[in-house]
Design an enzyme around this catalytic site. Structure first.
Site, PDB file in Angstrom:
ATOM      1  N   ASN A 161      40.612  48.526  41.949  1.00  0.00           N
ATOM      2  CA  ASN A 161      39.294  48.140  41.462  1.00  0.00           C
ATOM      3  C   ASN A 161      38.623  49.244  40.653  1.00  0.00           C
ATOM      4  OD1 ASN A 161      38.586  45.439  42.051  1.00  0.00           O
ATOM      5  ND2 ASN A 161      38.325  45.937  44.218  1.00  0.00           N
ATOM      6  N   PHE A 452      43.442  45.843  49.770  1.00  0.00           N
ATOM      7  CA  PHE A 452      43.536  47.265  49.446  1.00  0.00           C
ATOM      8  C   PHE A 452      42.879  47.611  48.111  1.00  0.00           C
ATOM      9  CE2 PHE A 452      47.742  45.653  51.045  1.00  0.00           C
ATOM     10  CZ  PHE A 452      47.374  45.659  52.379  1.00  0.00           C
ATOM     11  N   CYS A 453      41.792  46.902  47.811  1.00  0.00           N
ATOM     12  CA  CYS A 453      41.035  47.120  46.563  1.00  0.00           C
ATOM     13  C   CYS A 453      41.900  46.897  45.333  1.00  0.00           C
ATOM     14  CB  CYS A 453      40.411  48.519  46.534  1.00  0.00           C
ATOM     15  SG  CYS A 453      39.229  48.823  47.851  1.00  0.00           S
ATOM     16  N   ASN A 454      42.905  46.056  45.441  1.00  0.00           N
ATOM     17  CA  ASN A 454      43.809  45.767  44.328  1.00  0.00           C
ATOM     18  C   ASN A 454      43.915  44.243  44.172  1.00  0.00           C
ATOM     19  OD1 ASN A 454      45.970  45.592  42.483  1.00  0.00           O
ATOM     20  ND2 ASN A 454      46.855  47.483  43.262  1.00  0.00           N
TER      21      ASN A 454
END
Length: 834
Positions: A161, A452-454
């Site tokens: 992100n 996982f912020c992806n």
């Protein structure tokens, strides 16, 4: 030696454990990571003069840390070197000319060179700009990049992100942005050599500028971003992409209006460079971002932007600050900026003590060497991946679904030490990833779940379409919540990742945990179905009662949420449950509701109620005087407090005067205020349950889910028979009602019950949390993994750990605040089972 380890070493012994290093992995763990071994932590906190100390005892039974992609661990010897350095040297502000300042400047200069050396980057071609982390480095590039309406920001779907956030700068400046997938394909025109193929997603544009009406000048600057290693799947992108994009963009973007222009390349190396070398002399990226805690654990809050000199000079810096300006005039528009790239971009005083610490981390990495670290972590990753794929349920169904594109010819340079996966039941439905995480925590295994912020990689590997993602959001799913399976599909995954200090024992304990907790074996069919289908223990018909029947053994009222309760031989009922139960709570000055999970000291606050006098008595070992609150007279301030929410339900509370609030602030050791439920008609729609419908609205005070919690003495005895380490008192579960008689867990099958002349409806099992692992023993807080760990082994139902049942009181008139009904210890209980 363990035969399983012998087999592992036969296959991976040449790569595992640093056989040619200064220390073996066992020596590293024994001397530098002693804190991961099982031990007891005891400490005291001094809070006030009334009670000088409050004691805490935490028991840890060997921690398995498997979240190195999130943050790796610092070495204890590394920290000893840092402390010695800071304790024996004086480092002053580098923006000065004293001897201590010069010493700091020397350290910072050496640190920059160490970073460049790590990436084999010549100081003639690159500069190291220190930032507060990789995210700050990415933000710096995004806000200073020379965007125009003919520029574009191109990025791989697999990006954090923090990289995607650059898109906001591009779009706000009129530039375009789009994601791409990159694959390898055979190029027959070039002798069947492998060539890069780009699949472009939709172009995003935010303003009304019509790019396609303009002739591209070829002078616009474009930015391409990719990670050296995907933090979701572990995919290591080929670093050849740097030259391919910079030198061959016309071919791979053929037909796109963005094929011309001047391309610059950014690599997010925050995860990848911890276990893989990035050689900038071979792969001359324009920008590389890193965070040092991903490399060697400490320091946090420090990262770097490694920028190629020519690229850095194109960045447009707007803000100036101390350190970045050579001269300025306060009352006129004049500044003269510093010329050195590092000085120009490092706003304010750098975190020079943290910078001084990184050399000790690099010393540790360099002693092991990056190739050895890569081989060591790869051996563990390969082993765990192999073992997970081999797991089968008793019916032959696979347990684990791994997220890795082995069947796709991506531009790949191998795989990093990351394994992302989800687990399936024998019927092919999914275990929720939050269930995996909670049970892993009970087994002292630290891992990570979610996306996982992806978001791009998450959607790509889980096969989530745009409509799926929007549907999940509309259902209330956001990052870090418990919505792990939505509409039958996982919303995220489980991730384990390895670091240079990870061991075979870590990997083996993790595999054993998955096998014992999620694999259905032939001799475990009964236990498996018990935890998976509530019908197996709810629909067995009326259970046999003991000869003496079932009786109410104790009644406990908890006037203040999360504080200690008191027992009564008899107690009146109201439309909210037991009269005055959870009618008060404590709220911090920041608006947080205080509970024992956040403030364990609350268990030391004792309460009692005199019904005849109408007084709530409250005592604390930290307060000299016993507090008396007359709840029949109007002792509140008279005004309603601010609205607040507990478990999604809106309440209003009446506040008390300063004298009361000061007493409670002293009792819990932090500023807080007491609130009483204003008795407004708020209800909880009990539609969330395990095993039955909760479709009736129950009137509630400040409780979590239901008016009553009922616990069986026989069920507690059965639990204690299964636990070898401790004996659990029924009051550990904070029940309102404890019953005696009948078989263990007979209450699971009750649909309704009658106590005396009062009728109650079961609202299903109570989902237990870590709070039951915390107990007060003589003013000393003890925390372990019991009894929740044992309950998890046989009382799991679709991700919930059930013990006790929740009840709703069936009043004749829902509007009435009070009834004339009482409960009394010794009353016989007459259940009506399913």
């Amino acid at each position: 030696m363990d035969p399983n380890k012998e087999e592992f070493l036969k296959e991976f012994g040449a790569d595992y454990g640093y056989p040619n290093g200064p220390k073996t992995i066992d020596e590293i763990r024994a001397t530098e990571f002693k804190r991961l071994n099982g031990r007891i932590f005891f400490f005291s906190i001094t809070r006030n003069s009334i009670l000088s100390k409050f004691h805490f005892l935490f028991l840890f039974f060997g921690l398995v840390y498997l979240d190195h992609a999130g943050a790796t661990l610092y070495s204890e010897l590394q920290m000893e070197a840092v402390f010695k350095d800071l304790a024996t040297n004086v480092y002053g502000n580098p923006h000065s000319q004293s001897d201590s300042s010069y010493a700091t400047c020397d350290i910072v200069r050496e640190a920059r060179q160490q970073v460049l050396d790590y990436f084999n980057a010549s100081p003639k071609e690159y500069k190291c700009i220190f930032t507060s982390g990789a995210t700050a480095a990415l933000k710096l590039v995004g806000e200073a990049f020379p965007w125009s309406d003919q520029s574009c920001f191109m990025y791989t779907m697999e990006n954090h992100n923090s990289v995607l956030g650059i898109r906001e700068y591009a779009l706000s400046q009129g530039s375009a942005a789009f994601a791409i997938d990159i694959e390898e394909s055979l190029d027959h025109s070039r002798g069947n050599l492998m060539s890069v193929k780009v699949s472009q997603h939709q172009i995003q544009r935010r303003n009304e500028a019509r790019f396609f009406e303009k002739e591209p000048t070829g002078g616009a600057y474009n930015l391409f971003a990719f990670p050296s290693e995907c933090n979701f799947s572990g995919l290591r992108f080929s670093l050849d992409l740097v030259k391919i994009i910079k030198e061959d963009s016309d071919r791979i973007l053929e037909g796109s209006p963005f094929c011309s222009g001047r391309w610059m390349v950014l690599i997010d190396a925050a995860k990848g460079c911890a276990t893989q070398t990035l050689d900038l002399s071979k792969h001359p990226a324009d920008f590389v971002v890193i965070s040092f805690y991903k490399l060697f654990g400490y320091p946090t809050g420090l990262g770097a932007l490694i920028a190629r000199n020519d690229a850095a000079k194109l960045l447009k810096k707007t803000y100036f600050s101390g350190g970045t300006v050579a001269a300025s005039i306060a009352d006129t528009d004049f500044i003269k900026r510093r010329q050195e790239i590092e000085e120009l971009f490092e706003d304010g005083t750098t975190s020079f003590l943290s910078i001084a610490s990184i050399r000790h981390g690099f010393k540790m990495l360099n002693s092991l060497t990056m190739p050895s670290i890569s081989r060591h972590t790869t051996s563990l990753t390969t082993y765990v991946r192999k073992m997970l794929l081999a797991l089968k349920h008793e019916n032959g169904a696979s347990v684990c679904t791994l997220y890795r594109s082995d069947n796709v010819k991506v531009v790949c340079h191998g795989w990093g030490p990351i394994i992302s996966f989800n687990l399936r039941r024998p019927d092919n439905s999914w275990f929720g990833y939050r269930e995996v995480e909670k049970l892993a925590s009970l087994s002292q295994i630290q891992l990570r779940t979610g996306c996982f912020c992806n978001p791009g990689a998450c959607a790509k590997y889980l096969g989530l379409s745009h409509s799926d993602l929007l549907s999940n959001i509309e259902a209330g799913h956001v990052c870090w919540d418990d919505y792990d399976v939505v509409n039958g599909k996982p919303a995220g995954a489980v991730r384990v990742s390895f670091g240079y200090m990870s061991t075979y024992e870590d990997a083996k304990k993790f595999i054993d945990f998955v096998r014992t907790s999620f694999v259905s074996l032939p001799n475990q069919i009964g236990r498996y179905h018990l935890r998976e289908r509530p019908s197996s223990f709810l629909n067995e018909g009326p259970r046999k009662l003991l000869a003496g029947g079932v009786f109410l053994k104790s009644i406990t009222i908890y006037p203040i949420k999360s504080c200690a309760g008191f027992s009564a031989a008899s107690w009146p009922l109201s439309s909210t449950g037991l009269q005055y139960d959870r009618e008060w709570l404590l709220k911090s000055l920041t608006g947080d509701i205080l509970t024992q999970k956040k403030v364990p000291e609350m268990c030391l606050i004792s309460t009692s109620i005199d019904l005849h006098q109408g007084i709530l008595f409250v005592e604390s070992p930290r307060c000299k005087e016993r507090l008396q609150i007359n709840f029949k007279s109007n002792t509140c301030n008279g005004s309603t407090g601010e609205d607040f929410h507990i478990h999604g339900q809106r309440y209003e509370g009446r506040s008390y005067n300063n004298e009361v609030n000061i007493w409670f602030s002293q009792a819990v050791g932090q500023p807080c205020c007491l609130l009483r439920c204003s008795m407004s008609n708020y209800y909880l729609n009990n539609s969330r349950c395990v095993g039955m419908r909760r479709d009736v609205q129950s009137r509630l005070n400040f409780v979590n889910e239901a008016q009553f919690l009922l616990i069986s003495k026989e069920s507690v005895s059965d639990l204690n028979d299964r636990i070898s380490s401790i004996q659990v008192n029924p009051m550990r579960f904070r029940p309102n009602l404890v019953i005696s008689g009948g078989e263990p867990y007979a209450e699971d099958g009750w649909r309704t019950l009658k106590i005396g002349d009062n009728c109650f409806t079961s609202q299903g099992g109570c989902n237990r949390c870590q709070m039951i692992n915390l107990v007060n023993e003589g003013g000393q807080m003890q925390k372990s993994n019991e009894p929740l760990a044992t309950l998890a082994s046989y009382r799991r139902v679709k991700g919930k750990i059930l013990f006790g049942i929740l009840l709703r009181y069936e009043t004749a008139d829902e509007v009435e605040q009070e009834t004339n009904s009482w409960l009394q210890v010794g009353q016989e209980i007459h259940p009506n089972s399913f």
